[in-house]
Scaffold this motif. Structure first.
Motif, PDB file in Angstrom:
ATOM      1  N   VAL A 206      -2.936   8.487  -4.773  1.00 47.02           N
ATOM      2  CA  VAL A 206      -3.881   7.375  -4.819  1.00 47.02           C
ATOM      3  C   VAL A 206      -5.101   7.762  -3.986  1.00 47.02           C
ATOM      4  N   LEU A 207      -6.262   7.677  -4.600  1.00 45.03           N
ATOM      5  CA  LEU A 207      -7.527   7.990  -3.938  1.00 45.03           C
ATOM      6  C   LEU A 207      -8.248   6.681  -3.675  1.00 45.03           C
ATOM      7  N   CYS A 208      -8.496   6.383  -2.402  1.00 41.72           N
ATOM      8  CA  CYS A 208      -9.061   5.094  -1.989  1.00 41.72           C
ATOM      9  C   CYS A 208     -10.520   5.269  -1.595  1.00 41.72           C
ATOM     10  N   LEU A 209     -11.419   4.587  -2.295  1.00 41.19           N
ATOM     11  CA  LEU A 209     -12.854   4.749  -2.088  1.00 41.19           C
ATOM     12  C   LEU A 209     -13.418   3.491  -1.419  1.00 41.19           C
ATOM     13  N   PRO A 210     -14.057   3.648  -0.253  1.00 34.76           N
ATOM     14  CA  PRO A 210     -14.468   2.486   0.545  1.00 34.76           C
ATOM     15  C   PRO A 210     -15.786   1.861   0.099  1.00 34.76           C
ATOM     16  N   GLY A 211     -16.053   0.708   0.696  1.00 35.65           N
ATOM     17  CA  GLY A 211     -17.276  -0.029   0.410  1.00 35.65           C
ATOM     18  C   GLY A 211     -18.504   0.587   1.058  1.00 35.65           C
ATOM     19  N   LEU A 212     -19.644  -0.048   0.828  1.00 34.46           N
ATOM     20  CA  LEU A 212     -20.948   0.506   1.200  1.00 34.46           C
ATOM     21  C   LEU A 212     -21.019   0.940   2.654  1.00 34.46           C
ATOM     22  N   THR A 213     -20.690   0.057   3.582  1.00 39.33           N
ATOM     23  CA  THR A 213     -20.785   0.381   5.013  1.00 39.33           C
ATOM     24  C   THR A 213     -19.418   0.642   5.628  1.00 39.33           C
ATOM     25  N   ARG A 214     -18.393   0.738   4.792  1.00 40.61           N
ATOM     26  CA  ARG A 214     -17.033   0.922   5.277  1.00 40.61           C
ATOM     27  C   ARG A 214     -16.691   2.408   5.351  1.00 40.61           C
ATOM     28  N   ASN A 215     -15.484   2.691   5.765  1.00 38.42           N
ATOM     29  CA  ASN A 215     -15.046   4.076   5.898  1.00 38.42           C
ATOM     30  C   ASN A 215     -13.563   4.162   5.567  1.00 38.42           C
ATOM     31  N   SER A 216     -12.991   5.344   5.735  1.00 45.72           N
ATOM     32  CA  SER A 216     -11.607   5.573   5.340  1.00 45.72           C
ATOM     33  C   SER A 216     -10.620   4.686   6.082  1.00 45.72           C
ATOM     34  N   ARG A 217     -10.981   4.208   7.262  1.00 42.72           N
ATOM     35  CA  ARG A 217     -10.060   3.362   8.032  1.00 42.72           C
ATOM     36  C   ARG A 217      -9.809   2.021   7.333  1.00 42.72           C
TER      37      ARG A 217
ATOM     38  N   PHE B 231      -8.524   1.582   4.697  1.00 49.44           N
ATOM     39  CA  PHE B 231      -7.280   1.668   3.940  1.00 49.44           C
ATOM     40  C   PHE B 231      -6.070   1.930   4.827  1.00 49.44           C
ATOM     41  N   GLU B 232      -6.235   1.754   6.128  1.00 46.20           N
ATOM     42  CA  GLU B 232      -5.085   1.791   7.022  1.00 46.20           C
ATOM     43  C   GLU B 232      -4.122   0.644   6.722  1.00 46.20           C
ATOM     44  N   THR B 233      -4.609  -0.372   6.035  1.00 48.42           N
ATOM     45  CA  THR B 233      -3.787  -1.535   5.703  1.00 48.42           C
ATOM     46  C   THR B 233      -2.831  -1.248   4.545  1.00 48.42           C
ATOM     47  N   ILE B 234      -3.019  -0.124   3.848  1.00 44.97           N
ATOM     48  CA  ILE B 234      -2.186   0.204   2.689  1.00 44.97           C
ATOM     49  C   ILE B 234      -1.004   1.054   3.135  1.00 44.97           C
ATOM     50  N   SER B 235       0.192   0.702   2.663  1.00 46.90           N
ATOM     51  CA  SER B 235       1.385   1.506   2.921  1.00 46.90           C
ATOM     52  C   SER B 235       2.075   1.773   1.590  1.00 46.90           C
ATOM     53  N   LEU B 236       1.984   3.002   1.112  1.00 50.97           N
ATOM     54  CA  LEU B 236       2.566   3.378  -0.172  1.00 50.97           C
ATOM     55  C   LEU B 236       3.448   4.599  -0.002  1.00 50.97           C
ATOM     56  N   ASP B 237       4.515   4.658  -0.774  1.00 56.74           N
ATOM     57  CA  ASP B 237       5.418   5.799  -0.705  1.00 56.74           C
ATOM     58  C   ASP B 237       4.960   6.888  -1.668  1.00 56.74           C
ATOM     59  N   ARG B 238       3.772   7.365  -1.418  1.00 61.62           N
ATOM     60  CA  ARG B 238       3.189   8.474  -2.177  1.00 61.62           C
ATOM     61  C   ARG B 238       1.977   8.963  -1.396  1.00 61.62           C
ATOM     62  N   THR B 239       1.343   9.994  -1.879  1.00 61.98           N
ATOM     63  CA  THR B 239       0.172  10.531  -1.199  1.00 61.98           C
ATOM     64  C   THR B 239      -1.018   9.581  -1.356  1.00 61.98           C
ATOM     65  N   VAL B 240      -1.680   9.298  -0.236  1.00 68.45           N
ATOM     66  CA  VAL B 240      -2.874   8.459  -0.231  1.00 68.45           C
ATOM     67  C   VAL B 240      -3.994   9.233   0.458  1.00 68.45           C
TER      68      VAL B 240
END
Length: 285
Positions: free
Chosen positions: A31-42, A44-53
């Motif tokens: 899963v590739l998580c793309l952030p909002g305009l002024t946001r960053n990779s952090r 998606f710290e709220t996501i917990s998935l049993d696969r590569t993120v």
């Protein structure tokens, strides 16, 4: 499990950053998580998935270098940077979660690099961007902050992000720590203020001179797709979601209660929607 830090180079020589977390069944599509305009990779710290993120900091955000030319702060350039990340990690295909600006990049990827996209989940972004939300973002974009404490930063976010009345003070503080960076113990902007360079002006927003995204949205008809909308979102309307579903009957829509723009992805409704969407992605793969 802790994140692995990834550094890679853009086509124009910027040093870019991403977080990589491998847990559970790493044979599943990442899963590739793309952030909002002024946001960053952090974000998606709220996501917990049993696969590569994997979650990048787009250029000019977080730990990625700032661009010498602010004209490159555009979704098409951010798309090229994302493809460079996938190539760097030898990822042929991924399921894409895009929050706000990241959702625009996800739709562009589905249109111009369809072989790389196994599915798209849009987080509070659609084909029509509502003026109210754009004007709110415009009001704080690139404005320097001078907070005297992290609690001040949290209260500032509370004031500038409508539709989240159910959140506790601790939740606002956790949000602030994802949004801002720490300099000498105090919160500072974690993005290049020049991001405002390519954002629509107040005049263009009020005059309705903001592009709609229906053309690139058609690419999602070919992959499992879903959309989350904050119940109180000022950027994505319920009417836009309904029209997107009319044009793409396979688009699953979920309303996230007590959230504005954008849901944090850890809400029960968001978590359930992500798991339903990933089940369709895995079945299609």
């Amino acid at each position: 499990m802790s994140d692995t830090e990834i550094f890679y180079d853009s086509a124009d020589g910027l040093r870019l950053y991403a977080r990589h977390r491998a847990r559970g069944d790493v044979s599943l599509l990442p899963v590739l998580c793309l952030p909002g305009l002024t946001r960053n990779s952090r974000d998606f710290e709220t996501i917990s998935l049993d696969r590569t993120v994997i979650a990048p900091d787009f250029r000019g955000r977080g730990l990625s270098h700032y661009a010498a030319d602010p004209a490159t702060y555009r979704p098409d350039v951010e798309l090229a940077d994302t493809i460079a990340l996938m190539d760097h990690l030898n990822i042929d295909r991924a399921a894409i979660i895009g929050t706000s600006r990241g959702g625009i990049v996800a739709m562009l990827m589905a249109k111009f690099h369809p072989a790389r996209v196994a599915g798209v989940l849009l987080n509070d972004i659609g084909c029509v961007l509502e003026p109210e939300g754009l004007l709110r973002i415009r009001s704080y974009l690139g404005v320097a902050v001078n907070f005297t404490s992290w609690n001040d930063a949290a209260q500032s976010l509370k004031a500038s992000n409508s539709g989240f009345k159910s959140m506790s003070d601790d939740e606002w503080l956790a949000f602030a720590r994802r949004i801002f960076k720490s300099e000498n113990g105090l919160p500072k902007l974690n993005y290049d203020a020049d991001l405002a360079h390519n954002f629509a002006s107040v005049e263009d927003i009020t005059a309705g001179r903001v592009p709609q995204l229906w053309e690139i949205f058609t690419a999602l008809q070919n992959v499992p797709s879903a959309i989350l909308r904050g119940e109180n979102s000022d950027l994505l309307s319920a009417a836009t979601v309904a029209e997107m579903q009319r044009q793409n009957p396979g688009l699953e829509a979920t309303t996230v209660a007590n959230r504005g723009h954008a849901p944090f992805l850890n809400e029960p409704e968001s978590q359930a929607a992500i798991m339903r969407w990933l089940a369709k992605v895995d079945a299609a793969a």
